[in-house]
Structures are given as C-alpha cells and as structure tokens.
Motif scaffolding. Structure first.
Motif, short mmCIF file in Angstrom:
data_model
loop_
_atom_site.label_atom_id
_atom_site.label_comp_id
_atom_site.label_asym_id
_atom_site.label_seq_id
_atom_site.Cartn_x
_atom_site.Cartn_y
_atom_site.Cartn_z
N LEU A 35 27.57 -5.53 -0.88
CA LEU A 35 27.35 -6.35 0.32
C LEU A 35 28.64 -6.51 1.12
CD1 LEU A 35 24.98 -9.19 -0.92
CD2 LEU A 35 24.52 -7.51 0.87
N ARG A 36 29.73 -6.70 0.42
CA ARG A 36 31.01 -6.85 1.11
C ARG A 36 31.36 -5.58 1.87
NH1 ARG A 36 36.09 -9.87 -1.31
NH2 ARG A 36 36.95 -10.36 0.70
N GLN A 37 31.08 -4.43 1.25
CA GLN A 37 31.36 -3.15 1.90
C GLN A 37 30.45 -2.94 3.11
OE1 GLN A 37 30.54 0.37 -0.48
NE2 GLN A 37 32.51 1.22 0.14
N ARG A 38 29.18 -3.28 2.97
CA ARG A 38 28.22 -3.08 4.07
C ARG A 38 28.42 -4.07 5.21
NH1 ARG A 38 22.42 -1.54 1.34
NH2 ARG A 38 23.17 0.33 0.30
N THR A 39 28.88 -5.26 4.90
CA THR A 39 29.07 -6.27 5.95
C THR A 39 30.51 -6.28 6.46
OG1 THR A 39 29.56 -7.98 4.31
CG2 THR A 39 27.26 -7.76 5.05
N GLU A 40 31.27 -5.28 6.06
CA GLU A 40 32.65 -5.09 6.50
C GLU A 40 33.51 -6.33 6.25
OE1 GLU A 40 32.26 -3.85 10.54
OE2 GLU A 40 31.34 -1.96 9.98
N GLY A 41 33.40 -6.88 5.05
CA GLY A 41 34.25 -7.99 4.65
C GLY A 41 33.77 -9.37 5.06
N LEU A 42 32.57 -9.48 5.63
CA LEU A 42 32.08 -10.79 6.06
C LEU A 42 31.64 -11.67 4.90
CD1 LEU A 42 30.00 -9.81 9.22
CD2 LEU A 42 32.27 -10.85 9.13
N LEU A 43 31.38 -11.08 3.75
CA LEU A 43 30.96 -11.85 2.58
C LEU A 43 32.16 -12.61 2.02
CD1 LEU A 43 28.71 -12.48 0.50
CD2 LEU A 43 29.55 -10.53 -0.81
N ASP A 44 32.01 -13.91 1.87
CA ASP A 44 33.08 -14.76 1.37
C ASP A 44 33.02 -14.79 -0.16
OD1 ASP A 44 35.00 -16.62 0.86
OD2 ASP A 44 34.06 -18.25 1.97
N GLY A 45 33.82 -13.98 -0.81
CA GLY A 45 33.81 -13.88 -2.27
C GLY A 45 34.18 -15.17 -2.96
N ARG A 46 35.13 -15.90 -2.40
CA ARG A 46 35.55 -17.16 -3.03
C ARG A 46 34.42 -18.18 -3.01
NH1 ARG A 46 41.50 -17.46 -0.51
NH2 ARG A 46 42.46 -16.05 -1.99
N ARG A 47 33.72 -18.26 -1.90
CA ARG A 47 32.61 -19.21 -1.80
C ARG A 47 31.51 -18.83 -2.79
NH1 ARG A 47 27.69 -19.60 0.99
NH2 ARG A 47 27.08 -21.75 1.38
N THR A 48 31.22 -17.54 -2.90
CA THR A 48 30.21 -17.07 -3.84
C THR A 48 30.60 -17.40 -5.28
OG1 THR A 48 29.62 -15.27 -2.34
CG2 THR A 48 28.93 -15.04 -4.63
N CYS A 49 31.85 -17.18 -5.63
CA CYS A 49 32.33 -17.49 -6.98
C CYS A 49 32.28 -18.99 -7.26
CB CYS A 49 33.75 -16.96 -7.19
SG CYS A 49 33.82 -15.17 -7.36
N ARG A 50 32.66 -19.80 -6.28
CA ARG A 50 32.60 -21.26 -6.46
C ARG A 50 31.16 -21.72 -6.67
NH1 ARG A 50 36.53 -21.47 -2.24
NH2 ARG A 50 34.83 -21.86 -0.78
N THR A 51 30.25 -21.15 -5.89
CA THR A 51 28.84 -21.52 -6.02
C THR A 51 28.32 -21.17 -7.41
OG1 THR A 51 28.43 -21.29 -3.65
CG2 THR A 51 26.52 -21.17 -5.10
N TYR A 52 28.62 -19.96 -7.87
CA TYR A 52 28.15 -19.55 -9.20
C TYR A 52 28.82 -20.34 -10.31
CZ TYR A 52 24.89 -16.00 -7.84
OH TYR A 52 23.79 -15.37 -7.34
N ALA A 53 30.06 -20.73 -10.13
CA ALA A 53 30.73 -21.57 -11.12
C ALA A 53 30.05 -22.94 -11.20
CB ALA A 53 32.21 -21.72 -10.78
N ARG A 54 29.70 -23.50 -10.06
CA ARG A 54 29.00 -24.79 -10.05
C ARG A 54 27.61 -24.67 -10.67
NH1 ARG A 54 30.60 -26.20 -3.90
NH2 ARG A 54 32.75 -26.81 -4.30
N LEU A 55 26.90 -23.60 -10.33
CA LEU A 55 25.58 -23.39 -10.91
C LEU A 55 25.67 -23.23 -12.43
CD1 LEU A 55 24.02 -20.96 -8.29
CD2 LEU A 55 23.18 -23.24 -8.86
N THR A 56 26.69 -22.51 -12.89
CA THR A 56 26.88 -22.33 -14.32
C THR A 56 27.18 -23.65 -15.01
OG1 THR A 56 27.63 -20.06 -13.99
CG2 THR A 56 28.25 -21.11 -16.07
#
Length: 118
Positions: A35-56
């Motif tokens: 997704l990051r490659q297809r959206t040319e870096g628009l995907l916020d990896g830190r936000r995604t990791c924080r969300t998954y850490a909270r969900l975990t």
C-alpha cells in the motif's frame, strides 16, 4: 496439519493459534508495504503501528480477563452438563465489554465506525 504432527495433542490448538498470528502479522506487513508503494508514501506507517499496538493491548487485556473469568467459573460451578456453556458465555461477555472499554480508553479511532459506539 504440522501442528498436529509436531506438537502434543495438548498444544496443537495453541500452535495453530500461534501460526495464524504469525501469518496475519506477515500479511499485515506485506500489505502495508504494498500500500505504501502504491500510494507513493501516503500511508502513515507510524499511525498504523500505533493503532495495531493499541488494538493488541486491548485484545490482550480483554482476552486475559475473559480467560480468568471462564476458568474460574468452570471450577466454581457445580459439575453439570451446561457448565462449559456458562463458563464460555461469562468469559465471552467479559471479553467483549472489556475490549470495548479498553478500546475507548486507548482512544482507538476505528471504534467510532461501529454503530452506537462513536
């Protein structure tokens, strides 16, 4: 199938759960990279990791409490045929309610997408 061949019957289901966890984690990583490659870096990896850490964290807390409740109910109830159903119900309700509470406390934004919980 490997879990049944490599692990004792007592640990086969636990091994399958661990294998599913690992495969989902790898799938998440590969999907995020694509997704990051297809959206040319628009995907916020830190936000995604924080969300998954909270969900975990919410799922771990809720799962642990649900297991404790179900386990304690199975030993404290009289030995009748519907004891497992009561234990499962008590543990499941505990998990659901505690997960929703922890998700709200951890400010998991995706919770707002569920009807009546936003």
């Amino acid at each position: 199938m490997a879990c049944h061949l490599l692990l004792s019957p007592r640990w086969a289901v636990t091994g399958m759960a661990a294998a599913y966890t690992l495969s989902y984690a790898i799938g998440l990583l590969l999907t995020a990279l694509q997704l990051r490659q297809r959206t040319e870096g628009l995907l916020d990896g830190r936000r995604t990791c924080r969300t998954y850490a909270r969900l975990t964290a919410a799922a771990t807390g809720a799962g642990s409490a649900g297991w404790l409740i179900a386990h304690s109910r199975s030993h404290s109830l009289a030995s009748v045929s519907w004891t497992p159903a009561l234990s499962l119900t008590a543990g499941g309700i505990t998990m659901l309610l505690l997960f929703l509470l922890l998700a709200r406390l951890l400010r998991i934004g995706e919770l707002r997408g569920l009807p009546g919980l936003g």
